[in-house]
Each structure stands twice: as C-alpha cells, then as structure tokens.
Motif scaffolding. Structure first.
Motif, PDB file in Angstrom:
ATOM      1  N   ASP A 130      42.875  16.755 -23.760  1.00 52.43           N
ATOM      2  CA  ASP A 130      42.653  15.445 -24.350  1.00 52.43           C
ATOM      3  C   ASP A 130      43.372  14.400 -23.900  1.00 52.43           C
ATOM      4  OD1 ASP A 130      40.437  16.953 -25.618  1.00 52.43           O
ATOM      5  OD2 ASP A 130      41.537  17.267 -27.569  1.00 52.43           O
ATOM      6  N   SER A 131      44.571  14.582 -23.357  1.00 56.54           N
ATOM      7  CA  SER A 131      45.412  13.438 -22.938  1.00 56.54           C
ATOM      8  C   SER A 131      45.136  12.970 -21.381  1.00 56.54           C
ATOM      9  CB  SER A 131      46.885  14.020 -23.235  1.00 56.54           C
ATOM     10  OG  SER A 131      47.260  14.108 -24.396  1.00 56.54           O
ATOM     11  N   ILE A 132      44.253  13.998 -20.808  1.00 57.41           N
ATOM     12  CA  ILE A 132      44.138  13.579 -19.544  1.00 57.41           C
ATOM     13  C   ILE A 132      42.792  12.965 -19.250  1.00 57.41           C
ATOM     14  CG2 ILE A 132      43.886  14.853 -17.063  1.00 57.41           C
ATOM     15  CD1 ILE A 132      45.484  17.154 -18.131  1.00 57.41           C
ATOM     16  N   GLU A 133      43.078  11.882 -18.673  1.00 56.17           N
ATOM     17  CA  GLU A 133      41.913  10.718 -18.246  1.00 56.17           C
ATOM     18  C   GLU A 133      41.249  10.845 -16.833  1.00 56.17           C
ATOM     19  OE1 GLU A 133      43.253   7.235 -19.577  1.00 56.17           O
ATOM     20  OE2 GLU A 133      43.491   7.566 -21.868  1.00 56.17           O
ATOM     21  N   CYS A 134      42.095  11.501 -16.072  1.00 54.38           N
ATOM     22  CA  CYS A 134      41.757  11.500 -14.636  1.00 54.38           C
ATOM     23  C   CYS A 134      40.792  12.570 -14.285  1.00 54.38           C
ATOM     24  CB  CYS A 134      43.042  11.288 -13.762  1.00 54.38           C
ATOM     25  SG  CYS A 134      43.863  12.891 -13.857  1.00 54.38           S
ATOM     26  N   PRO A 135      40.293  12.598 -13.207  1.00 50.66           N
ATOM     27  CA  PRO A 135      39.173  13.874 -12.684  1.00 50.66           C
ATOM     28  C   PRO A 135      40.398  15.068 -12.041  1.00 50.66           C
ATOM     29  CG  PRO A 135      38.491  11.758 -11.636  1.00 50.66           C
ATOM     30  CD  PRO A 135      39.771  11.479 -12.178  1.00 50.66           C
TER      31      PRO A 135
ATOM     32  N   ALA B 207      48.862  14.369 -17.852  1.00 52.28           N
ATOM     33  CA  ALA B 207      48.733  14.098 -19.403  1.00 52.28           C
ATOM     34  C   ALA B 207      49.686  13.049 -19.934  1.00 52.28           C
ATOM     35  CB  ALA B 207      49.217  15.507 -20.097  1.00 52.28           C
ATOM     36  N   ARG B 208      50.537  12.883 -18.896  1.00 53.83           N
ATOM     37  CA  ARG B 208      51.483  11.697 -19.069  1.00 53.83           C
ATOM     38  C   ARG B 208      51.563  10.419 -18.510  1.00 53.83           C
ATOM     39  NH1 ARG B 208      58.160  12.552 -19.448  1.00 53.83           N
ATOM     40  NH2 ARG B 208      58.875  10.298 -19.254  1.00 53.83           N
ATOM     41  N   ALA B 209      51.135  10.428 -17.205  1.00 55.47           N
ATOM     42  CA  ALA B 209      51.376   9.114 -16.263  1.00 55.47           C
ATOM     43  C   ALA B 209      50.241   8.875 -15.782  1.00 55.47           C
ATOM     44  CB  ALA B 209      52.610   9.526 -15.094  1.00 55.47           C
ATOM     45  N   ARG B 210      49.034   9.457 -15.857  1.00 61.81           N
ATOM     46  CA  ARG B 210      47.685   8.671 -15.464  1.00 61.81           C
ATOM     47  C   ARG B 210      47.715   8.569 -14.001  1.00 61.81           C
ATOM     48  NH1 ARG B 210      47.706  10.040 -19.826  1.00 61.81           N
ATOM     49  NH2 ARG B 210      46.945   8.630 -21.855  1.00 61.81           N
ATOM     50  N   PRO B 211      47.825   9.827 -13.080  1.00 60.43           N
ATOM     51  CA  PRO B 211      47.576   9.590 -11.745  1.00 60.43           C
ATOM     52  C   PRO B 211      45.879   9.546 -11.541  1.00 60.43           C
ATOM     53  CG  PRO B 211      48.034  11.713 -12.434  1.00 60.43           C
ATOM     54  CD  PRO B 211      48.037  11.113 -13.685  1.00 60.43           C
ATOM     55  N   ALA B 212      45.658   9.008 -10.338  1.00 65.46           N
ATOM     56  CA  ALA B 212      44.165   8.495 -10.066  1.00 65.46           C
ATOM     57  C   ALA B 212      43.278   9.724  -9.984  1.00 65.46           C
ATOM     58  CB  ALA B 212      43.954   7.850  -8.769  1.00 65.46           C
TER      59      ALA B 212
END
Length: 234
Positions: free
Chosen positions: A155-160, A132-137
């Motif tokens: 909602d803050s998580i963009e990775c799979p 949620a904070r650092a965008r791991p792959a």
C-alpha cells in the motif's frame, strides 16, 4: 558506453556507486541493486546491457559498511561466504543508503526522464523496500526472498512494479509467491511473473549452479517490455 565511479554521501560515511552511461550520453536512470555476490561481473554485465538499452545505470556498493568492494566467487565457497556476509547486512541502513543512491543518480546531469530501480535476489528485496520509502519511477524485483513476508508494504508503493520469480526456487516457498500474486492482482501498474522452469538466481549467467537460460531470456523480454512502458528511453 562509458563508466565511472560516483561517491554517495550519507550520515555516517561515503560509499561508491559505479555508473554506466549509454552511447547517447544521457537517458533515464536505473538504480541496479546487487545480489549477495556484490557489484561483480554479473551485475556489471547487466549494467552494460541496460546502458545499451539507453539507461544511465548506477550500481551502489551495499556492503560498504561490512566489506567495501565485495565480489564473491560464483561457486559453492563464494556462495557460503556471500551468504555469511549478507546475514550481517542491516536492511534499514541499506534502504537508507539506496534512497541516497537513488537521489544521487537522479541528480546527475546526464539523467533525464526520471530514475527507477531494478534488483536481483537481495537486491529484489531491497528494491521493494526502497519503493515503499523513496518513490522510484518504476521497480523490477527479481526473486526477492523477503518480499512475500512484507505484503503490508504494498500500500506504500506508488510506482509500477514487476515481480519475477522462479517456479522451482528452493529459497522462496511457492505459497509465499502465491500470496504475493493474490495481493498484487488488480493493483494498477503491478504485475507478477513466475518462470516455472526457473530456480533461484535463474538470470545469473555467471553462476552455473543457478543459471537457467530459457527462463532468463523469457523474464528479460518481459522486463524490457515493462521498462519500455514505465521508464521509456526517448
């Protein structure tokens, strides 16, 4: 494969991150996030397994502010000691530490193709906070007890993300897992698996009180397939 120790610098100090390299010498990075037992024999075994799959694996010492190098015994006494230590752990500081460790891992010259995260138990919760904070792959979160109570972070998580839970887990209420499953449903790249014959820490083969071999094998196959899709080794 080879292993070494890297130092990760943060505002208030420096902590160790053990790093394992695949036979090829390079590959995508995976931040392996410890259970309450620390970076002990189980985490090292998982790291070696992941390195065998072609990943550069970094396992940071989350408890460095409390007891550097902590390795709790995988018995009842060690469980109680580890739980007492974990009760003093600061999640906010820990998340910042993991973000720094992820950056440090990704910056290693042998890391190619991005860096993801995989965490067990405490590490399952911390990996979720990290995502949620650092965008791991990518992220794999095994039985993170805090996850069902932080659904607002999805909602803050963009990775799979792959979530793994045991259907017979006395530490994580089934209702919480069901709420998470409903929240995850329909979100691109997110999946949740419940191993009905698995309890808490069912993947930990070093802890006889928790290990469930069949559930562990099934979950790991799903994890391997997920990583192959979301953080492939060239």
């Amino acid at each position: 494969m080879s292993a070494k120790t890297e130092s990760v610098q943060v505002a208030d100090g420096t902590f160790d991150m053990q790093v394992w390299h695949p036979a090829s010498g390079s590959g995508p990075g995976l931040l392996l996030i410890q259970e309450i037992w620390g970076v002990g024999p189980y985490i090292r075994a998982v790291a070696e397994r992941l390195a065998g799959m072609g990943y550069v694996v970094g396992a940071p010492d989350l408890f460095w502010r409390l007891q550097p190098g902590w390795e709790g015994a995988h018995d009842e006494a060690g469980l109680q000691e580890s739980m007492a230590l974990a009760s003093r752990f600061d999640r906010d500081l820990g998340t910042a530490d993991l973000a720094a460790a992820l950056d440090s891992l990704a910056a290693l010259p042998e890391v190619t193709g991005g860096a993801g995260a995989l965490g067990f138990c405490l590490g399952g919760t911390m990996g979720y906070l990290l995502a949620a904070r650092a965008r791991p792959a990518t992220l794999v979160s095994y039985y993170g007890s805090g996850v069902p109570d932080m659904l607002d972070l999805l909602d803050s998580i963009e990775c799979p993300v792959q979530f793994q839970f045991g259907g017979d887990d006395p530490y994580i209420p089934g209702e919480g897992v069901r709420r998470l499953a409903e929240a995850v449903a329909g979100r691109p790249g997110m999946e949740l698996h419940v191993q009905e014959d698995g309890g808490h820490a069912f993947h930990n083969h070093v802890a006889p009180m928790f290990y469930r071999p069949e559930a562990a094998a099934r979950a790991w196959r799903q994890t391997e397939e997920f990583l192959a899709r979301t953080l492939p080794v060239a």
